[in-house]
Design a protein around this motif. Structure first.
Motif, mmCIF file in Angstrom:
data_model
loop_
_atom_site.group_PDB
_atom_site.id
_atom_site.type_symbol
_atom_site.label_atom_id
_atom_site.label_comp_id
_atom_site.label_asym_id
_atom_site.label_seq_id
_atom_site.Cartn_x
_atom_site.Cartn_y
_atom_site.Cartn_z
ATOM 1 N N LEU A 213 0.917 -1.166 -0.111
ATOM 2 C CA LEU A 213 0.167 0.012 0.050
ATOM 3 C C LEU A 213 0.796 1.238 0.072
ATOM 4 N N ILE A 214 1.924 1.227 0.756
ATOM 5 C CA ILE A 214 2.711 2.555 0.720
ATOM 6 C C ILE A 214 3.521 2.453 -0.627
ATOM 7 N N GLY A 215 3.980 1.601 -1.254
ATOM 8 C CA GLY A 215 4.555 1.455 -2.502
ATOM 9 C C GLY A 215 3.544 2.214 -3.630
ATOM 10 N N ALA A 216 2.381 1.667 -3.272
ATOM 11 C CA ALA A 216 1.309 2.066 -4.403
ATOM 12 C C ALA A 216 1.114 3.818 -4.252
ATOM 13 N N ILE A 217 1.177 4.138 -3.137
ATOM 14 C CA ILE A 217 0.719 5.729 -2.723
ATOM 15 C C ILE A 217 1.932 6.350 -3.180
ATOM 16 N N THR A 218 3.124 5.856 -2.833
ATOM 17 C CA THR A 218 4.310 6.698 -3.301
ATOM 18 C C THR A 218 4.455 6.847 -4.790
ATOM 19 N N TYR A 219 4.015 5.705 -5.600
ATOM 20 C CA TYR A 219 4.250 5.701 -7.022
ATOM 21 C C TYR A 219 3.140 6.532 -7.624
ATOM 22 N N THR A 220 1.934 6.359 -6.952
ATOM 23 C CA THR A 220 0.775 7.204 -7.625
ATOM 24 C C THR A 220 1.029 8.695 -7.603
ATOM 25 N N SER A 221 1.688 9.146 -6.447
ATOM 26 C CA SER A 221 1.978 10.254 -6.000
ATOM 27 C C SER A 221 2.733 10.843 -6.846
ATOM 28 N N ILE A 222 3.919 10.287 -7.107
ATOM 29 C CA ILE A 222 4.971 10.705 -7.885
ATOM 30 C C ILE A 222 4.536 10.945 -9.519
ATOM 31 N N ILE A 223 3.926 9.870 -10.052
ATOM 32 C CA ILE A 223 3.413 10.070 -11.356
ATOM 33 C C ILE A 223 2.404 11.167 -11.622
ATOM 34 N N ARG A 224 1.721 11.303 -10.474
ATOM 35 C CA ARG A 224 0.872 12.503 -10.568
ATOM 36 C C ARG A 224 1.408 13.721 -10.374
ATOM 37 N N ARG A 225 2.571 13.874 -9.688
ATOM 38 C CA ARG A 225 3.374 15.171 -9.656
ATOM 39 C C ARG A 225 3.834 15.470 -10.834
ATOM 40 N N MET A 226 4.344 14.397 -11.536
ATOM 41 C CA MET A 226 5.142 14.545 -13.066
ATOM 42 C C MET A 226 4.310 14.631 -13.983
ATOM 43 N N LYS A 227 2.744 14.515 -13.973
ATOM 44 C CA LYS A 227 1.632 14.668 -14.901
ATOM 45 C C LYS A 227 2.199 13.689 -16.160
ATOM 46 N N ILE A 228 2.288 12.415 -15.701
ATOM 47 C CA ILE A 228 2.528 11.336 -16.810
ATOM 48 C C ILE A 228 1.353 11.299 -17.636
ATOM 49 N N LEU A 229 0.107 11.228 -17.081
ATOM 50 C CA LEU A 229 -1.200 10.921 -17.650
ATOM 51 C C LEU A 229 -1.705 12.389 -18.193
ATOM 52 N N ASN A 230 -2.432 12.230 -19.090
ATOM 53 C CA ASN A 230 -3.158 13.751 -19.301
ATOM 54 C C ASN A 230 -4.585 13.399 -20.035
ATOM 55 N N GLU A 231 -5.138 14.238 -20.381
ATOM 56 C CA GLU A 231 -6.830 14.119 -20.767
ATOM 57 C C GLU A 231 -6.961 13.100 -21.951
ATOM 58 N N GLU A 232 -5.932 13.210 -22.758
ATOM 59 C CA GLU A 232 -6.212 12.138 -23.830
ATOM 60 C C GLU A 232 -6.083 10.681 -23.425
ATOM 61 N N ASP A 233 -5.268 10.383 -22.103
ATOM 62 C CA ASP A 233 -5.290 9.292 -21.755
ATOM 63 C C ASP A 233 -6.669 8.963 -21.022
ATOM 64 N N VAL A 234 -7.074 9.944 -20.249
ATOM 65 C CA VAL A 234 -8.416 9.507 -19.552
ATOM 66 C C VAL A 234 -9.517 9.398 -20.457
ATOM 67 N N GLN A 235 -9.623 9.859 -21.706
ATOM 68 C CA GLN A 235 -10.495 9.625 -22.783
ATOM 69 C C GLN A 235 -10.508 8.247 -23.282
ATOM 70 N N LEU A 236 -9.422 7.652 -23.327
ATOM 71 C CA LEU A 236 -8.848 6.336 -23.536
ATOM 72 C C LEU A 236 -9.397 5.414 -22.780
ATOM 73 N N ILE A 237 -9.248 5.697 -21.555
ATOM 74 C CA ILE A 237 -9.383 4.768 -20.168
ATOM 75 C C ILE A 237 -11.182 5.002 -20.332
ATOM 76 N N LYS A 238 -11.715 6.093 -20.439
ATOM 77 C CA LYS A 238 -13.217 6.061 -20.596
ATOM 78 C C LYS A 238 -13.843 5.254 -21.735
ATOM 79 N N GLY A 239 -13.180 5.141 -22.841
ATOM 80 C CA GLY A 239 -13.686 4.261 -23.880
ATOM 81 C C GLY A 239 -13.438 2.861 -23.456
ATOM 82 N N ILE A 240 -12.711 2.638 -22.653
ATOM 83 C CA ILE A 240 -12.279 0.955 -22.328
ATOM 84 C C ILE A 240 -13.027 0.438 -20.906
ATOM 85 N N PHE A 241 -13.090 1.313 -19.973
ATOM 86 C CA PHE A 241 -13.607 1.023 -18.745
ATOM 87 C C PHE A 241 -14.879 1.610 -18.299
#
Length: 470
Positions: A427-455
């Motif tokens: 859990l600590i690892g997951a929170i750490t990883y999620t926090s870092i990729i959030r800060r680095m802005k690896i995912l964007n609106e285009e990725d969210v739209q793709l996720i929306k289409g799939i899930f």
């Protein structure tokens, strides 16, 4: 299971698994891989693929029955050869039944893969695994031990075969001359598949030679330890294989339409998500190797954690390889696949002296080196037939995020040294990883739209909220 049976019995299970894989390779003839290519390419051209399926089954079924019957007939001699005792002959006879099932299931499963039925594959796979492990647990509880394990295998694989047969039959266009037309097609299929077959044999020899060496020169106990250490890594490899397989129908259809640009774009997009998934999984497994083994298998297998940690580090290759897997097959480069397998095996065998220095961990290094060599050579040959694009910025950021996560988990384990706290470390690892990729802005609106289409919109909205994407 590892807590109920002994290390020696775990070694016997590993030996039977080796025999099972050997028979599967013998009856494969390269058709397991090529059938998916034939089907997806036919769909891209709008053609019927029923003949390919029937042709492959017409050869596979009698060949499988002929070989597995020999195992039953000579089970006593086989038991003496493998275990220096005839007392496991009944186990081998039971295993022959499961070998027959396992020899047919991959062909049907890849039929679904080629036709793009990934959801069905996932449902059937998860269901059969659940049935298998519930059955194994029930039989072990009743005191069947090794026999119970094999009974569990047979139960789970029988359920999978039934599900696959029902689903596949719905896609087959049964007509009057289907069987005769399919038999005529078989020589051309085998001609295409033979380099893949030889490559599969080479891969089998490398995949299993480490266990064969332990079986020949070391004890069944050490084989049991190595087998337990390898299991979590095989889960990592299975996830990567599933990600790669999910792309095969798309690549096959685009190839059938001669749309090579779409394949290049697919590589770039897919590699981003495979890195986001596999980099943290690989380094997370390396960081938690010791508690993973001791918690799930018991303290008696603790000495195998360096093997798991070493393999997991080499598993970083899986961050990229799924985006490129099956491309050489799609483009018909079967001889290149064979060459890659031969080169990777020959190159990794030069590291064999490490086994004398590092024992089981040395075997892990040799195996990991082969994985890395195969990937590098694959990229080289793929780049000659299709344009390769990978987002290096995403790769760097994801790798940094994963390394930071792994270091954090290792530090936490030093402070809280208790295997029971493994879920907390994860859990600590997951929170750490999620926090870092959030800060680095690896995912964007285009990725969210793709996720929306799939899930769906709900999951996409939650991910957007977590990643702070407006």
């Amino acid at each position: 299971m590892a807590r109920v049976i002994t290390q020696a019995e775990m070694g016997i299970i590993a030996s039977i698994t080796l025999l099972t894989s050997l028979i599967q390779i013998i009856v494969n003839l390269g058709l397991n891989s090529s059938i998916a290519k034939f089907i997806s390419e036919s769909m891209g051209r709008g053609a019927d693929y029923s003949k390919y399926v029937i042709s492959a089954l017409a050869l596979r079924i009698p060949l499988t029955l002929a070989i597995t019957s020999q195992i039953v007939i000579f089970s006593t001699y086989l038991s003496i050869t493998l275990f220096n005792t005839p007392k496991y002959s009944n186990i081998l006879s039971l295993a022959a039944v499961d070998i027959a099932l396992l020899s047919i299931n991959p062909l049907l499963n890849n039929t679904l893969l080629g036709s793009g039925k990934l959801k069905e594959m996932a449902v059937y796979g998860v269901s059969s695994v659940m049935i298998r492990w519930v059955s194994i647990t029930a039989f072990l509880y009743k005191g069947f031990v090794l026999t119970g394990v094999v009974y569990g295998w047979i139960t789970g694989d029988s359920a999978l075969l039934i599900m696959l047969l029902i689903s596949t039959s719905k896609s087959i266009n049964f007509q009057k001359n289907l069987l005769s037309q399919s038999i005529v097609l078989l020589p051309s299929m085998l001609k295409f598949s033979w380099p893949i077959y030889i490559g599969s044999i080479t891969t089998f020899l490398y995949t299993w030679y480490d266990k064969a060496l332990i079986l020949a020169f070391l004890s069944l106990e050490q084989l049991g330890i190595y087998n337990i250490a390898y299991m979590p890594f095989s889960v990592l490899a299975s996830i990567a294989a599933s990600l790669g397989s999910s792309l095969l129908p798309y690549y096959g259809i685009m190839y059938g339409k001669n749309n090579h640009k779409a394949i290049s774009e697919g590589i770039k997009r897919a590699s981003k998500y495979t890195m986001l998934i596999m980099f943290p999984l690989a380094l997370g497994l390396a960081a938690t190797a010791k508690p993973v083994i001791t918690l799930f298998a018991g303290q008696q297998y603790e000495s195998g954690w360096p093997v798991l940690a070493t393999l997991a580090i080499f598993g970083l290759v899986y961050g990229l390889s799924p985006a490129f897997s099956n491309l050489l097959l799609i483009y018909g480069k079967t001889k290149t696949i064979l060459l890659l397998n031969l080169i990777s095996v020959a190159s990794s065998l030069t590291l064999l002296p490490l086994i004398l220095l590092l024992n089981l961990t040395g075997l892990a290094i040799v195996k990991g080196a082969s994985l890395l060599i195969t990937f590098i050579l694959s990229i080289y040959y793929i780049s000659k037939i299709v344009k390769i694009e990978v987002n290096t910025s995403t790769a760097t950021k994801t790798l940094i995020s994963s390394l930071t996560m792994a270091i954090t988990v290792l530090a936490t384990q030093q402070l809280l040294q208790n295997k029971i706290l493994l879920p907390l470390h994860v859990l600590i690892g997951a929170i750490t990883y999620t926090s870092i990729i959030r800060r680095m802005k690896i995912l964007n609106e285009e990725d969210v739209q793709l996720i929306k289409g799939i899930f769906g919109e709900k999951i996409a909205r939650n991910i957007a909220k977590i990643m702070n994407i407006q």
